[in-house]
Design a protein around this motif. Structure first.
Motif, PDB file in Angstrom:
ATOM      1  N   ILE A 189      -1.053  16.270   0.919  1.00  0.00           N
ATOM      2  CA  ILE A 189      -1.238  14.729   0.366  1.00  0.00           C
ATOM      3  C   ILE A 189      -0.037  14.633  -0.623  1.00  0.00           C
ATOM      4  CG2 ILE A 189      -2.526  13.609  -1.649  1.00  0.00           C
ATOM      5  CD1 ILE A 189      -5.145  14.905  -0.398  1.00  0.00           C
ATOM      6  N   GLU A 190       0.367  15.949  -1.333  1.00  0.00           N
ATOM      7  CA  GLU A 190       1.607  15.561  -2.273  1.00  0.00           C
ATOM      8  C   GLU A 190       2.826  15.439  -1.523  1.00  0.00           C
ATOM      9  OE1 GLU A 190      -0.015  18.227  -6.271  1.00  0.00           O
ATOM     10  OE2 GLU A 190       1.786  18.831  -4.896  1.00  0.00           O
ATOM     11  N   SER A 191       2.720  15.992  -0.201  1.00  0.00           N
ATOM     12  CA  SER A 191       4.279  15.705   0.307  1.00  0.00           C
ATOM     13  C   SER A 191       3.988  14.307   1.374  1.00  0.00           C
ATOM     14  CB  SER A 191       4.232  16.809   1.531  1.00  0.00           C
ATOM     15  OG  SER A 191       3.415  17.100   2.325  1.00  0.00           O
ATOM     16  N   GLY A 192       3.139  13.849   1.414  1.00  0.00           N
ATOM     17  CA  GLY A 192       3.010  12.503   2.227  1.00  0.00           C
ATOM     18  C   GLY A 192       2.549  12.837   3.386  1.00  0.00           C
ATOM     19  N   GLU A 193       2.212  14.101   3.916  1.00  0.00           N
ATOM     20  CA  GLU A 193       1.934  14.206   5.410  1.00  0.00           C
ATOM     21  C   GLU A 193       0.517  13.635   5.629  1.00  0.00           C
ATOM     22  OE1 GLU A 193       2.069  18.170   6.271  1.00  0.00           O
ATOM     23  OE2 GLU A 193       4.092  18.431   5.178  1.00  0.00           O
ATOM     24  N   ARG A 194      -0.367  13.553   4.622  1.00  0.00           N
ATOM     25  CA  ARG A 194      -1.608  13.151   4.680  1.00  0.00           C
ATOM     26  C   ARG A 194      -2.170  12.084   3.868  1.00  0.00           C
ATOM     27  NH1 ARG A 194      -6.531  13.646   2.326  1.00  0.00           N
ATOM     28  NH2 ARG A 194      -8.500  14.283   3.446  1.00  0.00           N
ATOM     29  N   PRO A 195      -2.643  11.085   4.556  1.00  0.00           N
ATOM     30  CA  PRO A 195      -3.070  10.077   3.273  1.00  0.00           C
ATOM     31  C   PRO A 195      -4.358  10.356   2.467  1.00  0.00           C
ATOM     32  CG  PRO A 195      -3.660   9.440   5.393  1.00  0.00           C
ATOM     33  CD  PRO A 195      -2.991  10.646   5.729  1.00  0.00           C
ATOM     34  N   ILE A 196      -4.467   9.852   1.424  1.00  0.00           N
ATOM     35  CA  ILE A 196      -5.669   9.840   0.824  1.00  0.00           C
ATOM     36  C   ILE A 196      -6.618   8.772   0.510  1.00  0.00           C
ATOM     37  CG2 ILE A 196      -4.555   9.409  -1.524  1.00  0.00           C
ATOM     38  CD1 ILE A 196      -5.884  11.442  -2.987  1.00  0.00           C
ATOM     39  N   LYS A 197      -7.953   9.140   0.824  1.00  0.00           N
ATOM     40  CA  LYS A 197      -8.951   8.179   0.778  1.00  0.00           C
ATOM     41  C   LYS A 197      -9.461   7.635  -0.699  1.00  0.00           C
ATOM     42  CE  LYS A 197     -10.793   9.995   4.969  1.00  0.00           C
ATOM     43  NZ  LYS A 197     -12.049  10.410   5.735  1.00  0.00           N
ATOM     44  N   LEU A 198      -9.985   6.538  -0.887  1.00  0.00           N
ATOM     45  CA  LEU A 198     -10.183   5.912  -2.286  1.00  0.00           C
ATOM     46  C   LEU A 198     -11.138   6.907  -2.872  1.00  0.00           C
ATOM     47  CD1 LEU A 198     -10.238   3.784  -4.275  1.00  0.00           C
ATOM     48  CD2 LEU A 198     -11.963   2.619  -3.173  1.00  0.00           C
ATOM     49  N   GLY A 199     -11.974   7.567  -2.477  1.00  0.00           N
ATOM     50  CA  GLY A 199     -13.001   8.502  -3.038  1.00  0.00           C
ATOM     51  C   GLY A 199     -12.396   9.775  -3.532  1.00  0.00           C
ATOM     52  N   GLU A 200     -11.362  10.102  -2.473  1.00  0.00           N
ATOM     53  CA  GLU A 200     -10.610  11.252  -2.954  1.00  0.00           C
ATOM     54  C   GLU A 200      -9.763  11.136  -4.028  1.00  0.00           C
ATOM     55  OE1 GLU A 200     -10.186  13.173   1.748  1.00  0.00           O
ATOM     56  OE2 GLU A 200      -8.834  11.897   1.028  1.00  0.00           O
TER      57      GLU A 200
ATOM     58  N   MET B  32       3.218  11.050  -6.083  1.00  0.00           N
ATOM     59  CA  MET B  32       4.297  11.573  -7.139  1.00  0.00           C
ATOM     60  C   MET B  32       3.654  11.933  -8.590  1.00  0.00           C
ATOM     61  SD  MET B  32       7.425   9.223  -6.437  1.00  0.00           S
ATOM     62  CE  MET B  32       8.453   9.984  -7.749  1.00  0.00           C
ATOM     63  N   ASN B  33       2.691  11.021  -8.966  1.00  0.00           N
ATOM     64  CA  ASN B  33       1.817  11.142 -10.186  1.00  0.00           C
ATOM     65  C   ASN B  33       1.068  12.382 -10.088  1.00  0.00           C
ATOM     66  OD1 ASN B  33       3.024   9.135 -12.059  1.00  0.00           O
ATOM     67  ND2 ASN B  33       1.604   7.634 -10.889  1.00  0.00           N
ATOM     68  N   MET B  34       0.363  12.721  -9.049  1.00  0.00           N
ATOM     69  CA  MET B  34      -0.508  13.698  -8.600  1.00  0.00           C
ATOM     70  C   MET B  34       0.447  15.008  -8.886  1.00  0.00           C
ATOM     71  SD  MET B  34      -2.580  14.723  -5.225  1.00  0.00           S
ATOM     72  CE  MET B  34      -3.399  16.067  -4.885  1.00  0.00           C
TER      73      MET B  34
ATOM     74  N   PRO C 160       0.886  -1.312  -0.114  1.00  0.00           N
ATOM     75  CA  PRO C 160       0.162  -0.131   0.041  1.00  0.00           C
ATOM     76  C   PRO C 160       0.790   1.204   0.064  1.00  0.00           C
ATOM     77  CG  PRO C 160      -0.786  -1.548   1.606  1.00  0.00           C
ATOM     78  CD  PRO C 160       0.569  -2.306   0.990  1.00  0.00           C
ATOM     79  N   SER C 161       1.911   1.375   0.789  1.00  0.00           N
ATOM     80  CA  SER C 161       2.806   2.469   0.756  1.00  0.00           C
ATOM     81  C   SER C 161       3.363   2.808  -0.660  1.00  0.00           C
ATOM     82  CB  SER C 161       3.912   2.324   1.666  1.00  0.00           C
ATOM     83  OG  SER C 161       4.723   1.049   1.642  1.00  0.00           O
ATOM     84  N   VAL C 162       3.541   1.660  -1.281  1.00  0.00           N
ATOM     85  CA  VAL C 162       4.341   1.940  -2.684  1.00  0.00           C
ATOM     86  C   VAL C 162       3.188   2.645  -3.611  1.00  0.00           C
ATOM     87  CG1 VAL C 162       5.024   1.113  -4.858  1.00  0.00           C
ATOM     88  CG2 VAL C 162       5.838  -0.005  -2.458  1.00  0.00           C
ATOM     89  N   ASP C 163       1.845   2.032  -3.423  1.00  0.00           N
ATOM     90  CA  ASP C 163       0.841   2.768  -4.295  1.00  0.00           C
ATOM     91  C   ASP C 163       0.720   4.314  -3.848  1.00  0.00           C
ATOM     92  OD1 ASP C 163       0.255   0.583  -6.090  1.00  0.00           O
ATOM     93  OD2 ASP C 163      -1.645  -0.017  -4.796  1.00  0.00           O
ATOM     94  N   GLU C 164       0.797   4.511  -2.621  1.00  0.00           N
ATOM     95  CA  GLU C 164       0.375   5.816  -2.190  1.00  0.00           C
ATOM     96  C   GLU C 164       1.582   6.845  -2.664  1.00  0.00           C
ATOM     97  OE1 GLU C 164       0.140   5.164   1.827  1.00  0.00           O
ATOM     98  OE2 GLU C 164      -1.815   4.296   2.243  1.00  0.00           O
TER      99      GLU C 164
ATOM    100  N   GLU D 240      -6.067   3.881 -12.338  1.00  0.00           N
ATOM    101  CA  GLU D 240      -5.045   2.718 -12.316  1.00  0.00           C
ATOM    102  C   GLU D 240      -3.665   3.767 -12.852  1.00  0.00           C
ATOM    103  OE1 GLU D 240      -7.692   1.843 -15.714  1.00  0.00           O
ATOM    104  OE2 GLU D 240      -7.916   2.412 -13.702  1.00  0.00           O
ATOM    105  N   LYS D 241      -3.904   4.537 -13.638  1.00  0.00           N
ATOM    106  CA  LYS D 241      -2.682   5.349 -14.068  1.00  0.00           C
ATOM    107  C   LYS D 241      -1.836   5.961 -13.037  1.00  0.00           C
ATOM    108  CE  LYS D 241      -1.293   8.512 -17.483  1.00  0.00           C
ATOM    109  NZ  LYS D 241      -1.614   9.420 -18.677  1.00  0.00           N
ATOM    110  N   MET D 242      -2.629   6.201 -12.123  1.00  0.00           N
ATOM    111  CA  MET D 242      -2.104   7.347 -11.089  1.00  0.00           C
ATOM    112  C   MET D 242      -1.300   6.218 -10.057  1.00  0.00           C
ATOM    113  SD  MET D 242      -3.317  10.333 -11.417  1.00  0.00           S
ATOM    114  CE  MET D 242      -2.899  11.136  -9.717  1.00  0.00           C
ATOM    115  N   LEU D 243      -1.368   4.999 -10.356  1.00  0.00           N
ATOM    116  CA  LEU D 243      -0.610   4.004  -9.321  1.00  0.00           C
ATOM    117  C   LEU D 243       0.553   3.594 -10.052  1.00  0.00           C
ATOM    118  CD1 LEU D 243      -3.660   2.064  -7.857  1.00  0.00           C
ATOM    119  CD2 LEU D 243      -2.469   4.273  -6.976  1.00  0.00           C
ATOM    120  N   THR D 244       0.881   3.924 -11.163  1.00  0.00           N
ATOM    121  CA  THR D 244       1.931   3.398 -12.044  1.00  0.00           C
ATOM    122  C   THR D 244       3.114   4.153 -11.641  1.00  0.00           C
ATOM    123  OG1 THR D 244       1.388   4.840 -13.948  1.00  0.00           O
ATOM    124  CG2 THR D 244       0.622   2.580 -14.134  1.00  0.00           C
ATOM    125  N   LEU D 245       4.516   3.597 -12.108  1.00  0.00           N
ATOM    126  CA  LEU D 245       5.632   4.483 -11.850  1.00  0.00           C
ATOM    127  C   LEU D 245       5.577   5.747 -12.581  1.00  0.00           C
ATOM    128  CD1 LEU D 245       8.354   1.551 -12.562  1.00  0.00           C
ATOM    129  CD2 LEU D 245       7.687   2.915 -10.136  1.00  0.00           C
TER     130      LEU D 245
END
Length: 219
Positions: free
Chosen positions: A52-63, A16-18, A7-11, A76-81
């Motif tokens: 969210i971008e800095s990793g200070e706050r997790p993001i929920k699925l709906g967000e 980064m993609n965001m 999960p941490s990898v996906d996040e 799914e593209k947001m979860l790619t390298l």
């Protein structure tokens, strides 16, 4: 071992993609916040986007779905390298531009053929109603019209290709490709098994914004 990343990898990939996709669109964090709020996500203040971008706050699925929708990319593209996501977006963007220009050519070809048809009919009428011997001043207009009738969609395409060939002559890397492979088609086939920089035996041109090789430099 799971086939899915932790999960941490996906996040991390999502964050980064965001950021990368937001910056690619020229949006500030405040602009992205405004767009998300307009879409009904009132919790997305500029500070929220930043955390969210800095990793200070997790993001929920709906967000995450909302962010992907605002960026107009599949979730799914947001979860790619990030590098894979960048290449995929550039490829899709280039494909979209090609399709748009192709559609424009089709539409303008239709318009051109209609206008040539009308000009042909008008010219026929002019020759009957206004003999050149009676009104010499009209002859220049008739001559111009006859010249215009020689125009065609095929001629326009050929002229555009010639302009592109002239552009290629001034591009050093394009000339290197043609000298080594003979054609861009042969180069593209070789790309299936070899990286562009290995093919040309020289380091790739780098994108200063990402520090990565710029695929836009290759044909």
């Amino acid at each position: 071992m799971s086939e899915y990343p932790a999960p941490s990898v996906d996040e991390e990939r999502f964050r980064m993609n965001m950021r990368l996709l937001r910056e690619k669109r020229g949006w500030s964090q405040g602009e992205m916040s405004r767009r998300l709020i307009e879409a009904g996500w009132n919790i997305f203040h500029q500070t929220t986007v930043s955390r969210i971008e800095s990793g200070e706050r997790p993001i929920k699925l709906g967000e995450a779905r909302a962010v992907a929708a605002i960026l107009d990319v599949p979730l799914e593209k947001m979860l790619t390298l990030p590098e894979d996501a960048r290449i995929a977006e550039e490829l899709e963007s280039a494909r979209t531009r090609v399709q748009k220009n192709y559609d424009n050519i089709v539409a303008h070809t239709d318009i051109l053929e209609h206008e040539l048809y009308k000009l042909r009919n008008l010219l026929g009428s002019a020759r009957v109603q206004v003999p050149a011997s009676e009104r010499p001043s009209v002859q220049d207009l008739v001559d111009n019209a006859e010249h215009a009738l020689k125009m065609s969609a095929e001629g326009a395409v050929a002229k555009g290709k010639e302009q592109f060939r002239q552009f290629i002559k001034g591009d050093d890397q394009a000339q290197d490709i043609l000298q080594e492979f003979g054609s861009f088609d042969a180069y593209h086939e070789a790309l299936d098994v070899t990286s562009p920089d290995e093919l040309l035996d020289e380091p790739p041109r780098m994108n200063p914004a990402t520090g990565a090789p710029d695929p836009g430099n290759y044909f």
